[in-house]
Scaffold this motif. Structure first.
Motif, PDB file in Angstrom:
ATOM      1  N   HIS A 174      30.997 -14.587 -17.102  1.00 38.11           N
ATOM      2  CA  HIS A 174      31.772 -14.626 -17.596  1.00 38.11           C
ATOM      3  C   HIS A 174      32.833 -15.871 -17.933  1.00 38.11           C
ATOM      4  O   HIS A 174      32.913 -16.712 -16.910  1.00 38.11           O
ATOM      5  CB  HIS A 174      32.804 -13.571 -16.467  1.00 38.11           C
ATOM      6  CG  HIS A 174      34.530 -13.504 -17.105  1.00 38.11           C
ATOM      7  ND1 HIS A 174      35.580 -14.408 -17.414  1.00 38.11           N
ATOM      8  CD2 HIS A 174      34.888 -11.948 -17.056  1.00 38.11           C
ATOM      9  CE1 HIS A 174      36.832 -13.244 -17.535  1.00 38.11           C
ATOM     10  NE2 HIS A 174      36.358 -12.214 -17.444  1.00 38.11           N
TER      11      HIS A 174
ATOM     12  N   GLY B  19      29.240  -6.894 -10.819  1.00 39.65           N
ATOM     13  CA  GLY B  19      30.064  -7.316 -12.109  1.00 39.65           C
ATOM     14  C   GLY B  19      31.373  -6.889 -12.881  1.00 39.65           C
ATOM     15  O   GLY B  19      32.584  -6.864 -13.148  1.00 39.65           O
ATOM     16  N   GLU B  20      31.124  -5.264 -11.745  1.00 40.67           N
ATOM     17  CA  GLU B  20      33.106  -4.437 -11.438  1.00 40.67           C
ATOM     18  C   GLU B  20      33.374  -5.506 -10.269  1.00 40.67           C
ATOM     19  O   GLU B  20      34.601  -5.543 -10.968  1.00 40.67           O
ATOM     20  CB  GLU B  20      32.194  -3.390 -10.228  1.00 40.67           C
ATOM     21  CG  GLU B  20      31.888  -2.519 -11.007  1.00 40.67           C
ATOM     22  CD  GLU B  20      31.694  -0.783 -10.336  1.00 40.67           C
ATOM     23  OE1 GLU B  20      31.587  -1.043  -9.013  1.00 40.67           O
ATOM     24  OE2 GLU B  20      31.087  -0.282 -10.923  1.00 40.67           O
TER      25      GLU B  20
ATOM     26  N   ALA C 167      34.725  -7.924 -12.671  1.00 44.03           N
ATOM     27  CA  ALA C 167      36.281  -7.480 -13.643  1.00 44.03           C
ATOM     28  C   ALA C 167      37.541  -8.124 -13.007  1.00 44.03           C
ATOM     29  O   ALA C 167      38.526  -7.808 -13.781  1.00 44.03           O
ATOM     30  CB  ALA C 167      35.225  -6.551 -14.633  1.00 44.03           C
TER      31      ALA C 167
ATOM     32  N   ALA D 268      38.192 -10.242 -12.519  1.00 44.21           N
ATOM     33  CA  ALA D 268      39.344 -11.419 -14.298  1.00 44.21           C
ATOM     34  C   ALA D 268      40.590 -10.618 -14.561  1.00 44.21           C
ATOM     35  O   ALA D 268      40.938 -11.668 -15.161  1.00 44.21           O
ATOM     36  CB  ALA D 268      37.884 -10.853 -15.224  1.00 44.21           C
ATOM     37  N   ALA D 269      41.136  -8.981 -14.376  1.00 46.15           N
ATOM     38  CA  ALA D 269      41.991  -9.346 -14.163  1.00 46.15           C
ATOM     39  C   ALA D 269      43.262  -9.439 -13.642  1.00 46.15           C
ATOM     40  O   ALA D 269      44.309  -9.051 -14.236  1.00 46.15           O
ATOM     41  CB  ALA D 269      41.667  -7.048 -14.092  1.00 46.15           C
TER      42      ALA D 269
END
Length: 170
Positions: A75, A133-134, A137, A140-141
């Motif tokens: 990321h 990955g989840e 994410a 990152a949110a």
């Protein structure tokens, strides 16, 4: 002498220690180079730890630290922060030295293969993820707006000036 009489034949081969990046040399090149070297050192070190564990205990799963590090490194905004681990948990700092400035959630890889995502510097659970990955994410949110790359040292005022903000006191 048979193989069963030879003690060396009974030993499990150990995983070779990786050659880690020179963090001291990377630090002299600047914060971006030090952050990159820190990511590489973590990835290499955790891969070796996992491989060693799997040789010694093939019947027990190892917490999914390596997939988590790989997903976070992939990321772009997270890769600019200084990574460190504690008790298998991935943390990301806006500074390269103590006291770390952690402003994004941390991730705990669980023994069952899932991931627990916690608020920055808190035990409050934001959510659970089934894959690395989840989990990334979800982290990152929750990146604060304007959070820039990690700055050298522990200069909090420089981190604040570059767009990073100090987390609220508990």
């Amino acid at each position: 002498m048979t193989d069963s009489d030879d003690p060396a034949a009974c030993e499990t081969p150990l995983v070779r220690r990786p050659v880690l990046p020179d963090l001291a040399a990377a630090r002299l090149l600047g914060p971006a180079e030090f952050v990159e070297a820190s990511w590489q050192a973590l990835l290499l070190g955790w891969r070796a730890a996992r491989d060693h564990y799997q040789v010694r205990r093939p019947d027990r799963p190892y917490p999914p630290v390596v997939p988590l590090l790989q997903a976070a490194y992939a990321h772009p905004r997270l890769r600019r922060l200084h990574p460190f681990t504690s008790h298998h948990s991935l943390n990301l700092s806006s500074c390269t030295e103590h006291p770390y400035l952690v402003q994004v959630p941390s991730v705990d890889p669980m023994a069952d293969g899932r991931f627990r995502v916690r608020s920055a510097r808190s035990a409050d659970v934001i959510g659970w993820a089934d894959t690395a990955g989840e989990a990334v994410a979800l982290v990152a949110a929750h990146i604060p707006p304007g959070l820039g790359p990690a700055v050298a040292g522990a200069d909090i005022t420089q981190a604040v000036a570059s767009g990073s903000r100090r987390p609220p006191s508990p």
